[in-house]
Write a protein that holds these residues in place. Sequence first.
Motif, mmCIF file in Angstrom:
data_model
loop_
_atom_site.group_PDB
_atom_site.id
_atom_site.type_symbol
_atom_site.label_atom_id
_atom_site.label_comp_id
_atom_site.label_asym_id
_atom_site.label_seq_id
_atom_site.Cartn_x
_atom_site.Cartn_y
_atom_site.Cartn_z
ATOM 1 N N ASP A 71 0.772 -1.321 -0.157
ATOM 2 C CA ASP A 71 -0.430 -0.129 0.194
ATOM 3 C C ASP A 71 0.951 0.982 0.292
ATOM 4 O O ASP A 71 0.598 2.350 -0.482
ATOM 5 C CB ASP A 71 -1.125 0.078 1.494
ATOM 6 C CG ASP A 71 -2.474 -1.085 1.326
ATOM 7 O OD1 ASP A 71 -2.302 -1.298 0.394
ATOM 8 O OD2 ASP A 71 -2.658 -0.915 1.714
ATOM 9 N N TYR A 90 4.078 1.815 -1.281
ATOM 10 C CA TYR A 90 5.298 0.845 -2.240
ATOM 11 C C TYR A 90 5.010 2.593 -3.446
ATOM 12 O O TYR A 90 3.972 2.949 -3.855
ATOM 13 C CB TYR A 90 4.030 0.303 -3.301
ATOM 14 C CG TYR A 90 5.398 -0.430 -4.296
ATOM 15 C CD1 TYR A 90 7.356 -0.415 -4.495
ATOM 16 C CD2 TYR A 90 4.621 -0.037 -5.548
ATOM 17 C CE1 TYR A 90 7.870 -0.610 -5.828
ATOM 18 C CE2 TYR A 90 4.985 0.060 -6.607
ATOM 19 C CZ TYR A 90 7.053 -0.142 -6.834
ATOM 20 O OH TYR A 90 7.209 -0.161 -8.385
ATOM 21 N N ASN A 91 6.191 3.259 -3.624
ATOM 22 C CA ASN A 91 6.331 4.104 -4.378
ATOM 23 C C ASN A 91 7.509 3.972 -5.125
ATOM 24 O O ASN A 91 8.473 3.983 -4.279
ATOM 25 C CB ASN A 91 5.896 5.172 -4.283
ATOM 26 C CG ASN A 91 6.272 6.349 -5.051
ATOM 27 O OD1 ASN A 91 6.968 5.833 -6.164
ATOM 28 N ND2 ASN A 91 5.143 7.730 -4.453
ATOM 29 N N PRO A 92 7.921 4.264 -6.561
ATOM 30 C CA PRO A 92 9.272 3.284 -6.546
ATOM 31 C C PRO A 92 10.430 4.935 -5.915
ATOM 32 O O PRO A 92 11.579 5.795 -6.657
ATOM 33 C CB PRO A 92 9.093 3.768 -8.507
ATOM 34 C CG PRO A 92 7.990 3.733 -8.398
ATOM 35 C CD PRO A 92 7.101 3.195 -7.532
ATOM 36 N N LEU A 93 9.611 6.214 -6.438
ATOM 37 C CA LEU A 93 9.911 7.652 -6.273
ATOM 38 C C LEU A 93 10.001 7.891 -5.249
ATOM 39 O O LEU A 93 11.126 8.880 -5.103
ATOM 40 C CB LEU A 93 8.688 8.878 -6.751
ATOM 41 C CG LEU A 93 8.423 8.326 -7.766
ATOM 42 C CD1 LEU A 93 7.291 9.588 -8.518
ATOM 43 C CD2 LEU A 93 8.623 8.208 -9.073
ATOM 44 N N ILE A 94 9.860 6.628 -3.754
ATOM 45 C CA ILE A 94 10.438 6.930 -2.518
ATOM 46 C C ILE A 94 11.385 5.957 -1.785
ATOM 47 O O ILE A 94 11.665 5.042 -2.418
ATOM 48 C CB ILE A 94 9.310 7.105 -1.282
ATOM 49 C CG1 ILE A 94 8.610 6.302 -1.340
ATOM 50 C CG2 ILE A 94 8.177 8.494 -1.343
ATOM 51 C CD1 ILE A 94 7.419 6.083 -0.286
ATOM 52 N N MET A 104 9.227 4.281 3.142
ATOM 53 C CA MET A 104 7.827 3.742 2.820
ATOM 54 C C MET A 104 7.353 2.978 4.283
ATOM 55 O O MET A 104 6.551 3.013 4.550
ATOM 56 C CB MET A 104 8.323 2.445 1.465
ATOM 57 C CG MET A 104 8.299 2.608 0.425
ATOM 58 S SD MET A 104 8.285 1.086 -1.044
ATOM 59 C CE MET A 104 10.210 1.219 -0.683
ATOM 60 N N ASN A 152 5.389 5.358 5.790
ATOM 61 C CA ASN A 152 4.086 4.901 5.698
ATOM 62 C C ASN A 152 3.204 3.917 5.655
ATOM 63 O O ASN A 152 2.131 4.377 5.579
ATOM 64 C CB ASN A 152 4.283 5.926 4.296
ATOM 65 C CG ASN A 152 4.976 6.561 3.503
ATOM 66 O OD1 ASN A 152 5.027 7.916 4.512
ATOM 67 N ND2 ASN A 152 4.918 7.498 2.484
ATOM 68 N N PRO A 210 15.495 5.279 -5.963
ATOM 69 C CA PRO A 210 14.360 6.251 -5.946
ATOM 70 C C PRO A 210 14.833 6.905 -7.444
ATOM 71 O O PRO A 210 15.559 7.974 -7.892
ATOM 72 C CB PRO A 210 14.369 7.333 -4.530
ATOM 73 C CG PRO A 210 14.763 6.551 -3.625
ATOM 74 C CD PRO A 210 16.286 5.807 -4.332
ATOM 75 N N GLN A 252 7.075 6.547 -16.355
ATOM 76 C CA GLN A 252 6.528 5.657 -16.717
ATOM 77 C C GLN A 252 7.196 4.612 -17.392
ATOM 78 O O GLN A 252 7.395 3.173 -17.059
ATOM 79 C CB GLN A 252 5.165 5.230 -17.390
ATOM 80 C CG GLN A 252 3.966 6.327 -15.560
ATOM 81 C CD GLN A 252 4.000 4.825 -14.476
ATOM 82 O OE1 GLN A 252 4.041 3.784 -14.575
ATOM 83 N NE2 GLN A 252 3.650 5.627 -13.859
#
Length: 632
Positions: free
Chosen positions: A304, A306-310, A315, A318, A344, A409
Amino acid sequence: MEPNVNPLAVILVYFDSKGDRLLYRYPYQTLGQTEVASEEQRKSRKRNPFAVAHVDDLLQTSSYMGASQGQGQLQGFADEVLSALFAVKPQLCNQKFELKLNDVRFVSHPTLIPHKEQVARSGAGVGSNPATSANPSKKQQMLINIVFALHAQASYSIVKCYHDLSKRLGLALKFEEQSSGYLTEQTAQMARTHDEQQQQPLERTLELIAERCTLAQALRSIFHDLCTTGLLSTSLNHNLTLCFCLPAKAHQLHKKGSMVDPETIDRCLRALKPYHGMLLLVDFAELLDCVPPTGARMLWQLVDAYNPLISLQSMASNADLSIEHVYKLVSHLVYWAKATIIYPLCETNVYVIAPDAPLHTKSHLVEKFSTRFAGMSLFEVISDFSLPTSIGHLTTPLQQPARQGILAQMVIWMLQHHLLMQLHTYVQFMPSEDEFGDSASASCSQRLGDAPSDEEQEHDPDQDDINEGSMLSMSTQPLPVPVSSVSISIGGPHRRDASEEHSSLASDNIAVQPSSSHKSNFSITASMSTDNCDSLDSMEDEQKLKELLQVFGEADRAAIRRIPASANVDDLSLLVKLYQMGYFKSEHHLEEIMYFENLRRSQLLQLLDKFRDVLIIYETEDPAIASMYNTK
């Protein structure tokens, strides 16, 4: 090396007080009849009278010659021979068992399992012998041995993985036997089927066992999963879920030809830092296959957030998880080839085309990319990364945010398919050697110390005017003190005498001549006090610079002194700090230095630019992460 990863066969051997028996194996092909038929054909052939018989061939027995593997299947072993080999003594149980015959290697973990007590099954103690039940040594035990037949050339890490799988299967069957008598029921059903089908071909008997026994179905499913994906999630007795990953096979799904062993993954995961990021390689729905149901909740918490930018640290915050738990979850996903480690995604990241990227014209990735990004060409997009390029160079402030999002992307997609690799900047301290530096400084000092005598006695009136002008700026009233005396006092004895005469004259003139106002006297005093403070500060800075330079060797100090930025205490202090921390040994990239030393990228880049004469920078990929997908 890929065929050496797949197993040749899986064999189930059972041994109890009634004797040993090979209950099940897969594939079903008869192991002994193939070589028997070939032996009969060999005898029927007419022997060449001119053939030379090798001594090595005469020393081989027929059974040893029959031990071979053909077309990826095990051949040349009769069931009775295998049963006798793998029904080991109790002294060899509960430990690794490995046997190599010709070009086949057998790996297993024999497990001793006590029979489930009859008292526990019936729920009553009627008819039981108290002496027998009180003496645990008289309890009957059975041996279960799940053997994997491998290629003899299989690497040590692959053999270790199959041994671990055999051990896990033995422990799972032991648990199910103690809880419900599952193993006793399944082995009895298999033995009964063998007795009923004695007149039938062995292949038909094994197929019938697979239809009746869930344990045989599980072993067959395990074999197929190991040969296809290397990932298995098998349920035993519809109760216990066994999850296992064969990394050498699983990681080939994302990068064909890459042989990733567990030791390489462990080495990569040991280098995991909070500033790293995670990139998922599969859809969210496929993540539950790699974890048991008990660990699904924590995994979904991480997914939930997960973000490849951080970063992983963000994570963890969060997802309300500790960083240690995030490390374990990410390590598990990386081991199962569900995710990979990245830095990231940001504008300063530098990417270049991977040297082994499958970018030929008939690559399946071309069509896959066009399907994912309509109207875009993979070759056109990836051509921007032919040379090391940052994402910021491909975007402009006037570009629409949607366009920047599409570019991010596409970069993520190319990273997932290992078409791009990230380059990091490393720093190496390497002062330039100047063979004329010491001699030049020595000759310069010699010229200053041995000045000609006529220069000492000559006096330049123009120079006096210049110096007097500079001194006049310190006061509103000109002073009759010749300023050249100040510069003369730097020389030898004659200069000091002249300085004393002028000093006395200056003191007399100052005492006789009245000042125009009190304000002018105050400005002279303030200027002299400011000069004294500046001189004290400069002396302190000079002393601090000398102390900082003591960290380096004599040759390194000479090279650093030639750099103008070395006169700045702050810049030199930061340089010495990073040097003492070992960041200038080509082992730490800029992102790592920024994280651990709490520095901004601009601040670090300015320092590297100021000391570029002694600091060499170069760009390369992170060795710990890159080692995972290097083709062996």
